[in-house]
Enzyme design. Structure first.
Site, PDB file in Angstrom:
ATOM      1  N   ASP A 154       0.809  -1.222   0.000  1.00 21.13           N
ATOM      2  CA  ASP A 154       0.000   0.000   0.000  1.00 21.13           C
ATOM      3  C   ASP A 154       0.843   1.273   0.000  1.00 21.13           C
ATOM      4  OD1 ASP A 154      -2.583   1.077  -0.204  1.00 21.13           O
ATOM      5  OD2 ASP A 154      -2.661   1.522   1.937  1.00 21.13           O
ATOM      6  N   ASP A 206      -4.182  -4.820  -4.547  1.00 18.85           N
ATOM      7  CA  ASP A 206      -3.501  -3.557  -4.879  1.00 18.85           C
ATOM      8  C   ASP A 206      -2.081  -3.745  -5.418  1.00 18.85           C
ATOM      9  OD1 ASP A 206      -5.782  -2.538  -3.681  1.00 18.85           O
ATOM     10  OD2 ASP A 206      -4.762  -1.823  -1.888  1.00 18.85           O
ATOM     11  N   ASP A 243     -11.847   1.175   5.949  1.00 20.93           N
ATOM     12  CA  ASP A 243     -10.844   1.369   4.902  1.00 20.93           C
ATOM     13  C   ASP A 243      -9.642   2.144   5.415  1.00 20.93           C
ATOM     14  OD1 ASP A 243     -12.362   0.172   2.747  1.00 20.93           O
ATOM     15  OD2 ASP A 243     -13.657   1.923   2.849  1.00 20.93           O
TER      16      ASP A 243
END
Length: 329
Positions: A103, A141, A292
């Protein structure tokens, strides 16, 4: 109403005596294990005991659906072994989420401390699955961040090497399906850009790719993108996250639209009966109610947020892509 605590023989006897028929498809719309100790299940029980009967009922709309076990800690074996043991032959849903430099240092920063450490982790992950049926979403991701400038270029070669080796290791398990995360159509809108990155990351040997993980894009948009991407990848199949896309994406102009946006609803419930030849399953990959990130009053990423979960569950569906919409032909 039949007593849900009945044993299998007693349940069969009850059905025979009451004349109720239960087609297999109606009883079992998906092959996946449902965790009876999920955060949503525990919340529903807490609210039931506290007299919040309607809130508990709404929370059970989430608790009764299968969601994956997310593995991000240093030792993945306990969570996987528990799921496999309790699933008792049903397919376990798992998310591998420990790629180095995860991330890009944002809300879900972290990951393994090195490439070799990650490969050891993946080896333990795969070994814990054994010969149980499993569906693994590999590193949400990780591939899209190679394309959006988020992951520094000096880490790109290592990342695709690790993902390729992870696919190969997981596919050594005889009943494990692996889906590489491919973001969503608003992230990398041109599928021609996504294809080479997925191929470098081992897509050819994976069972397919995953779309819309933890996001809110509407079904029709995701399906069109996935069909194009699958065709470009030589006929690959895909799964898609419908956990929170019942109202589609948040309105334009919202800051950080991916982070706990208000006004969202649950999407299609998980099923393998998708009505689309290239879609292997609609899944709730993101747990509805898991934050989130620390935005809009939410707790840190991945932490349970019961108020947000309740808001998702009790809002009526408002747009295409809802769980009440029939699959497009």
């Amino acid at each position: 109403m039949l007593n849900r605590a009945l044993t299998a023989p007693a349940l069969l006897a009850a059905l025979l005596t009451t004349g109720v028929t239960t087609p297999a498809a109606a009883q079992d719309p998906h092959p996946f294990w449902v965790d009876p100790q999920s955060a949503a299940a525990r919340q529903a029980e807490t609210w039931q005991q506290a007299g919040r009967i309607e809130d508990a009922r709404q929370m059970r709309r989430i608790a009764e659906q299968p969601t994956p076990t997310w593995l991000a800690d240093a030792d993945p074996t306990f969570g996987i072994e528990r799921a496999v043991r309790e699933a008792d032959g049903r397919t376990v849903l798992l998310v591998a989420y420990r790629i180095p430099h995860r991330d890009c240092g944002q809300y879900s920063a972290g990951g393994a401390e090195s490439g070799p450490a990650y490969l050891r982790w993946i080896d333990r992950f795969a070994a814990a699955i054994g010969d149980a049926p499993a569906l693994v979403i590999l590193e949400p991701d990780a591939v899209p961040h190679l394309l959006d400038g988020c992951t520094p270029a000096r880490f790109h070669d290592e990342r695709v090497d690790l993902l390729t080796k992870a696919v190969d290791r997981l596919k050594q398990q005889p009943r494990t399906k692996v889906y590489l995360d491919a973001g969503h159509p608003a992230w990398v809108p041109n599928p021609w850009r996504m294809v080479p990155a997925l191929m470098r990351a081992g897509a050819a040997r994976a069972d397919g790719f995953a779309l819309n993980v933890s996001n809110f894009r509407a079904d029709a948009e995701v399906i069109a993108y996935g069909n194009t991407l699958g065709e470009l990848l030589g006929g690959k199949h895909f799964v898609m996250d419908t956990s929170r896309n019942g109202s589609g994406p948040p309105p334009p102009g919202l800051a950080e639209p991916w982070c706990n946006p208000p006004g969202r609803t649950l999407g299609r419930t998980p099923t393998t009966a998708t009505g689309h030849p290239r879609i292997d399953a609609f899944l709730w990959i993101k747990h509805p109610g898991d934050s989130d990130g620390a935005c809009r009053g939410g707790p840190p990423a991945g932490n349970w947020w019961p108020d947000y979960a309740l808001d998702l569950a009790r809002r009526p569906d408002k747009a295409p892509g809802s769980r009440t919409e029939k699959p497009a032909p």
